[in-house]
Design a protein around this motif. Structure first.
Motif, PDB file in Angstrom:
ATOM      1  N   ILE A 159       0.723  -1.236  -0.038  1.00  0.00           N
ATOM      2  CA  ILE A 159      -0.086  -0.090   0.113  1.00  0.00           C
ATOM      3  C   ILE A 159       0.819   1.269  -0.029  1.00  0.00           C
ATOM      4  O   ILE A 159       1.972   1.198   0.458  1.00  0.00           O
ATOM      5  CB  ILE A 159      -1.070   0.034   1.147  1.00  0.00           C
ATOM      6  N   GLU A 160       0.329   2.321  -0.469  1.00  0.00           N
ATOM      7  CA  GLU A 160       0.982   3.609  -0.328  1.00  0.00           C
ATOM      8  C   GLU A 160       0.465   4.382   1.007  1.00  0.00           C
ATOM      9  O   GLU A 160      -0.971   4.206   1.182  1.00  0.00           O
ATOM     10  CB  GLU A 160       0.892   4.525  -1.729  1.00  0.00           C
ATOM     11  N   TYR A 161       1.155   5.149   1.520  1.00  0.00           N
ATOM     12  CA  TYR A 161       0.947   5.896   2.561  1.00  0.00           C
ATOM     13  C   TYR A 161       1.190   7.563   2.327  1.00  0.00           C
ATOM     14  O   TYR A 161       2.465   7.739   1.777  1.00  0.00           O
ATOM     15  CB  TYR A 161       1.212   5.585   3.776  1.00  0.00           C
ATOM     16  N   ARG A 162       0.798   8.540   2.606  1.00  0.00           N
ATOM     17  CA  ARG A 162       0.937   9.788   2.314  1.00  0.00           C
ATOM     18  C   ARG A 162       0.357  10.715   3.469  1.00  0.00           C
ATOM     19  O   ARG A 162      -0.840  10.879   3.501  1.00  0.00           O
ATOM     20  CB  ARG A 162       0.477  10.247   1.121  1.00  0.00           C
ATOM     21  N   VAL A 163       1.007  11.604   3.871  1.00  0.00           N
ATOM     22  CA  VAL A 163       0.521  12.682   5.011  1.00  0.00           C
ATOM     23  C   VAL A 163      -0.249  13.522   4.215  1.00  0.00           C
ATOM     24  O   VAL A 163       0.160  14.266   3.264  1.00  0.00           O
ATOM     25  CB  VAL A 163       1.838  13.031   5.709  1.00  0.00           C
ATOM     26  N   GLU A 164      -1.296  14.142   4.965  1.00  0.00           N
ATOM     27  CA  GLU A 164      -2.421  14.980   4.279  1.00  0.00           C
ATOM     28  C   GLU A 164      -1.771  16.330   4.973  1.00  0.00           C
ATOM     29  O   GLU A 164      -0.964  16.510   5.792  1.00  0.00           O
ATOM     30  CB  GLU A 164      -3.676  14.752   4.869  1.00  0.00           C
TER      31      GLU A 164
END
Length: 230
Positions: A159-164
């Protein structure tokens, strides 16, 4: 008046109490009483300001127990690389023809992979793929000549994760039907990846708040002293 789902009513959660990770996962599973198999989700509030380049947190991680979701993978490639992608299980493969399909408004994939030579074509789809978080990126391993491995990774729980903007990362760690120990293994893998991705510009406490919930459920606060690297 805030809407409270039937599922949320099924269990009583002290919104201020801090729970251990295993206890929070158990409560989230118990409260997932919808007719569909809810996703167990994690929300992490990090001590970063992603408006600054040196405080961006983004990456990929493979959840050891999978996601419980069927991931459709699209690949921009030609010739032998296109054949490799199909053999590896890619759902949609193409080049200029696929670009035209996407431009026409049809995006029939959840992850997008491209060979480097196709980025000139894919780049023209930035306004379409970018807002959906689907733009291939070499840092995330989705611009690569090894398309077969990239497809297998995407299908196998990566999965990809990215801070908002607000410094928060939201990510699913599996389904409510998963055994609690599998959800814990996925939680640990996600946290480990995010802690290792701590940017140079982060100051003070890095993992500030953690909450676990199911798709339709209330957030259950986690005691961050239990979280490695917090």
């Amino acid at each position: 008046m805030a809407f409270v789902s039937k599922k949320a009513k099924a269990i009583t959660i002290d919104r201020e109490k801090l729970h251990g990770v295993d206890e929070a996962i158990g409560l989230a599973k118990t409260g997932a009483t919808s007719k569909f198999d809810e996703t167990i989700e994690v929300a992490l509030n990090l001590g970063v300001d992603p408006r600054h380049a040196d405080q961006m947190v983004r990456g990929v991680v493979t959840l050891p127990k999978g996601t419980g979701k069927t991931v459709r993978v699209g690949v921009f490639a030609k010739g032998a690389k296109a054949d490799e992608a199909r053999e590896a299980g890619a759902d949609v493969v193409g080049a200029e023809d696929l670009m035209e399909i996407v431009q026409g408004g049809t995006i029939d994939f959840d992850r997008c992979i491209a060979t480097p030579d196709m980025m000139g074509v894919v780049g023209r789809l930035g306004k379409v793929l970018g807002p959906k978080g689907l733009m291939p990126n070499p840092k995330l391993g989705t611009v690569t000549m090894n398309v077969a491995q990239a497809v297998k990774d995407a299908k196998g729980g990566q999965i990809e994760y990215r801070v908002e903007k607000a410094g928060i990362i939201h990510s699913g760690i599996g389904k409510a039907s998963f055994p609690a120990e599998d959800l814990r293994a996925n939680f640990d893998a996600l946290l480990d990846a995010i802690v290792k991705a701590k940017p140079s510009g982060a100051k003070g406490k890095y993992v500030r708040k953690v909450a676990i919930s199911s798709t339709m459920g209330a957030g259950i606060k986690v005691d961050t002293t239990e979280v490695a690297g917090a």
